[in-house]
Design a protein around this motif. Structure first.
Motif, short mmCIF file in Angstrom:
data_model
loop_
_atom_site.label_atom_id
_atom_site.label_comp_id
_atom_site.label_asym_id
_atom_site.label_seq_id
_atom_site.Cartn_x
_atom_site.Cartn_y
_atom_site.Cartn_z
N ASN A 82 -44.71 4.43 49.08
CA ASN A 82 -44.52 5.28 50.44
C ASN A 82 -44.95 6.56 49.92
O ASN A 82 -45.97 7.23 50.42
CB ASN A 82 -43.25 5.33 51.17
CG ASN A 82 -43.26 6.18 52.42
OD1 ASN A 82 -44.39 6.34 53.02
ND2 ASN A 82 -42.11 6.91 52.67
N ASN A 83 -44.20 7.16 48.99
CA ASN A 83 -44.72 8.52 48.29
C ASN A 83 -44.93 9.62 49.45
O ASN A 83 -45.90 10.25 49.37
CB ASN A 83 -45.85 8.64 47.44
CG ASN A 83 -45.37 7.79 46.10
OD1 ASN A 83 -44.17 7.85 45.61
ND2 ASN A 83 -46.56 7.25 45.34
N GLY A 84 -44.10 9.54 50.49
CA GLY A 84 -44.17 10.58 51.43
C GLY A 84 -45.24 10.20 52.44
O GLY A 84 -45.48 11.18 53.49
N ALA A 85 -46.00 9.03 52.60
CA ALA A 85 -47.11 8.83 53.50
C ALA A 85 -46.30 8.62 54.90
O ALA A 85 -46.74 9.25 55.99
CB ALA A 85 -47.67 7.51 53.34
N ASP A 136 -43.28 10.47 56.38
CA ASP A 136 -42.34 11.49 55.90
C ASP A 136 -41.22 11.28 56.13
O ASP A 136 -40.35 12.15 55.43
CB ASP A 136 -43.28 12.78 56.19
CG ASP A 136 -43.14 12.92 57.92
OD1 ASP A 136 -42.41 12.47 58.65
OD2 ASP A 136 -44.15 13.65 58.43
N ASN A 137 -40.49 10.52 57.07
CA ASN A 137 -39.07 10.27 57.42
C ASN A 137 -38.53 8.97 56.74
O ASN A 137 -37.50 8.46 57.49
CB ASN A 137 -38.66 10.57 58.79
CG ASN A 137 -39.47 9.49 59.59
OD1 ASN A 137 -40.18 8.93 59.25
ND2 ASN A 137 -38.94 9.13 60.89
N PHE A 138 -39.34 8.42 55.82
CA PHE A 138 -38.78 7.27 55.15
C PHE A 138 -38.60 7.05 53.59
O PHE A 138 -39.36 8.15 53.04
CB PHE A 138 -39.83 6.11 55.79
CG PHE A 138 -39.43 4.70 55.46
CD1 PHE A 138 -38.33 4.34 56.12
CD2 PHE A 138 -39.95 3.74 54.65
CE1 PHE A 138 -37.83 2.85 55.98
CE2 PHE A 138 -39.59 2.41 54.42
CZ PHE A 138 -38.27 2.15 55.05
N ASP A 139 -37.77 6.44 53.11
CA ASP A 139 -37.70 6.27 51.64
C ASP A 139 -39.08 6.35 50.90
O ASP A 139 -39.85 5.72 51.08
CB ASP A 139 -36.84 4.96 51.35
CG ASP A 139 -36.79 4.85 49.90
OD1 ASP A 139 -37.02 5.52 48.94
OD2 ASP A 139 -36.24 3.54 49.56
N SER A 140 -39.09 7.41 50.05
CA SER A 140 -40.54 7.55 49.29
C SER A 140 -40.66 6.51 48.28
O SER A 140 -41.95 6.38 47.92
CB SER A 140 -40.20 8.93 48.59
OG SER A 140 -39.38 9.12 47.70
N ILE A 195 -49.14 8.86 57.59
CA ILE A 195 -48.72 8.10 58.68
C ILE A 195 -47.88 9.25 59.61
O ILE A 195 -47.93 9.12 60.86
CB ILE A 195 -47.90 7.05 58.55
CG1 ILE A 195 -48.50 5.99 57.82
CG2 ILE A 195 -47.28 6.39 59.90
CD1 ILE A 195 -49.78 5.61 58.40
N GLY A 196 -47.18 10.27 58.93
CA GLY A 196 -46.27 11.22 59.59
C GLY A 196 -44.94 10.42 59.76
O GLY A 196 -44.42 9.54 59.17
N SER A 197 -44.10 10.68 60.71
CA SER A 197 -42.95 10.27 61.24
C SER A 197 -43.01 9.11 61.94
O SER A 197 -43.88 8.89 62.80
CB SER A 197 -42.09 11.53 62.03
OG SER A 197 -41.90 12.65 61.05
N ILE A 198 -41.93 8.23 61.99
CA ILE A 198 -41.80 7.09 62.62
C ILE A 198 -40.82 7.08 63.52
O ILE A 198 -39.79 7.88 63.33
CB ILE A 198 -42.00 5.89 61.90
CG1 ILE A 198 -40.80 5.72 60.65
CG2 ILE A 198 -43.24 5.76 61.03
CD1 ILE A 198 -40.66 4.57 59.98
N PRO A 199 -40.72 6.32 64.61
CA PRO A 199 -39.66 6.45 65.61
C PRO A 199 -38.18 5.64 64.94
O PRO A 199 -38.35 4.88 64.00
CB PRO A 199 -40.09 5.30 66.82
CG PRO A 199 -41.62 5.52 66.60
CD PRO A 199 -41.89 5.27 65.19
#
Length: 441
Positions: free
Chosen positions: A344-347, A349-353, A373-377
């Motif tokens: 993920n590495n921040g792709a 942004d609100n999820f485990d990198s 991707i930004g933030s996800i719901p």
């Protein structure tokens, strides 16, 4: 353009002839000097290899071809290793599916306890192939189709962090082919998509044409009524289990009508339905063994007996086309946009990198460049966090040879109702996999 040298690891797979045929048919965009097959089961690879040799001689005799069980011979002087191994073959897949079903839990080869069992077998097999590649052809890329891709990807991230391996899955590609059919387009390559999730666990958030016209509403109207069951000739030839899967997308979609779902989410969101509609005595493994397994080997023997591939053909679906697209992108730096499994590495942004996520990437000769991707719901984030934890625990259990962590992983799976059921299933799986798994402590 440089001619490429290709190794297919899992040379005895029923998918191998389709890839060989597809490589030969795409020689204009992906020039090939040599194709080699590698498998550690000579008796399984022999008929596939012999049939492919005849097939390739008739399609393109300029391509050098061989098959072997010797790792040094196989992995020396290659540009790409295309890997699709199945440790334990379909006999073990059958156990992966039937043991959970015995206890009223989803029996599926990549999801739930069955996927966890398969993952514990796949990790050492994939690592072995990766190590052979790095020993004999350190500059090569490994394009890995071996399942369960999510667990394998987490294992290679942890245990071989600097390796040139890209883990891929063709299920999103198969679904995008359905999108193109629904929309009346020639090819999914006329679409630009945004998608995020984990392997076999994701959602499309945008589908446009190349001019940027929003096609998502048209697809959503169709899926709300029929799921992904688009009545093409191809759909009519699908096995009953796949038809049911495509229809069930309607119910998965209902949980979040702003997106379009990966079909595998049904195992996590409707496990009671899946169990109720499964036959514990005849699972998907039996279906495959009675159809594709028999058919491909029958075709192979027919080619060998006749000395020609004329009048026969091997199916080459999304599996074969996607892996060639990926190889082209790396070899010729095309920067094609593709869905791949990457850190993920921040792709998001609100999820485990450190999570291995499946997202769009631009692919060139340095490998994949993930897109933001930004933030996800909250709904998707919660589901994904639970599933990532399962995958990480499985890999930790493998590394540490930990019974406790594997019990935790099965307990945490959304397909499993309780820790006691998880423990009963685990104990059965340990017995079934004693020749494949490390000895758990």
């Amino acid at each position: 353009m440089k001619k490429q040298k290709i190794l297919i690891a899992g040379g005895g797979s029923t998918y191998t002839p389709g890839i060989v045929a597809m490589l030969a048919d795409n020689i204009d965009r992906f020039p090939i000097e040599e194709i080699k097959l590698y498998d550690d089961l000579a008796e399984r690879q022999e008929p596939i290899g012999a049939a492919c040799e005849i097939l390739l001689r008739e399609k393109n005799s300029d391509i050098k071809f061989s098959y072997t069980t010797d790792p040094e011979e196989a992995f020396t002087n290659i540009d790409f290793c295309m890997a699709h191994i199945r440790v334990g073959l379909y006999a073990m897949r059958e156990k992966d599916e039937k043991i959970p079903l015995k206890y009223g839990v989803v029996g599926q080869e990549t999801c739930g306890p069955g996927g966890i069992a398969y993952g514990m077998r796949s990790i050492p097999g994939v690592l072995e192939i990766l190590d052979y590649m790095e020993k004999y052809s350190p500059n090569a890329w490994m394009l890995n189709y071996s399942n369960p891709a999510a667990i394998v990807a987490e294992a290679t991230r942890r245990l071989r962090p600097n390796s040139k391996i890209i883990n891929i899955c063709d299920m999103p590609i198969a679904i995008e082919n359905i999108f193109a059919d629904i929309l009346g387009l020639e090819s999914r390559k006329e679409l630009t998509v945004r998608y995020y999730g984990l392997n076999h666990f994701g959602w499309w958030t945008s589908v446009t044409d190349k001019s940027g016209h929003d096609l998502l509403p048209q697809l959503q109207r169709f899926v709300a009524k029929d799921g992904y069951a688009f009545e093409t000739e191809d759909f009519q030839h699908k096995h009953p289990s796949w038809k049911a899967t495509f229809k069930k997308a309607k119910d998965i979609y209902a949980l979040d009508p702003t997106t379009l779902p990966n079909t595998y989410l049904k195992y996590y969101l409707y496990p009671d339905y899946e169990v109720a509609n499964s036959n514990p005595d005849f699972t998907r493994a039996n279906e495959v063994m009675e159809t594709r397994e028999k058919e491909v080997f029958e075709i192979a023997h027919k080619i060998i007996d006749n000395g020609t591939a004329e009048g026969t053909s091997f199916h080459a679906g999304a599996h074969a086309t996607f892996i060639i697209d990926l190889a082209c992108a790396i070899a010729f730096n095309t920067k094609e946009r593709m869905l791949l499994i990457v850190p993920n590495n921040g792709a998001i942004d609100n999820f485990d990198s450190e999570a291995m996520v499946e997202i769009p990437c631009l692919v060139g000769n340095d490998g994949p460049e993930p897109l933001s991707i930004g933030s996800i719901p909250t709904f998707q984030k919660g589901l994904m966090e639970q599933q990532v934890a399962v995958e990480k625990l499985v890999v930790e259990a493998y590394i540490e040879e930990s019974y406790q962590k594997l019990w935790q992983a099965i307990t945490l799976s959304k397909t499993v109702p309780s820790a006691s059921v998880a423990k009963t299933i685990l104990d059965d799986l340990i017995e079934a996999n004693k020749t494949f798994w490390p000895q758990l402590k």
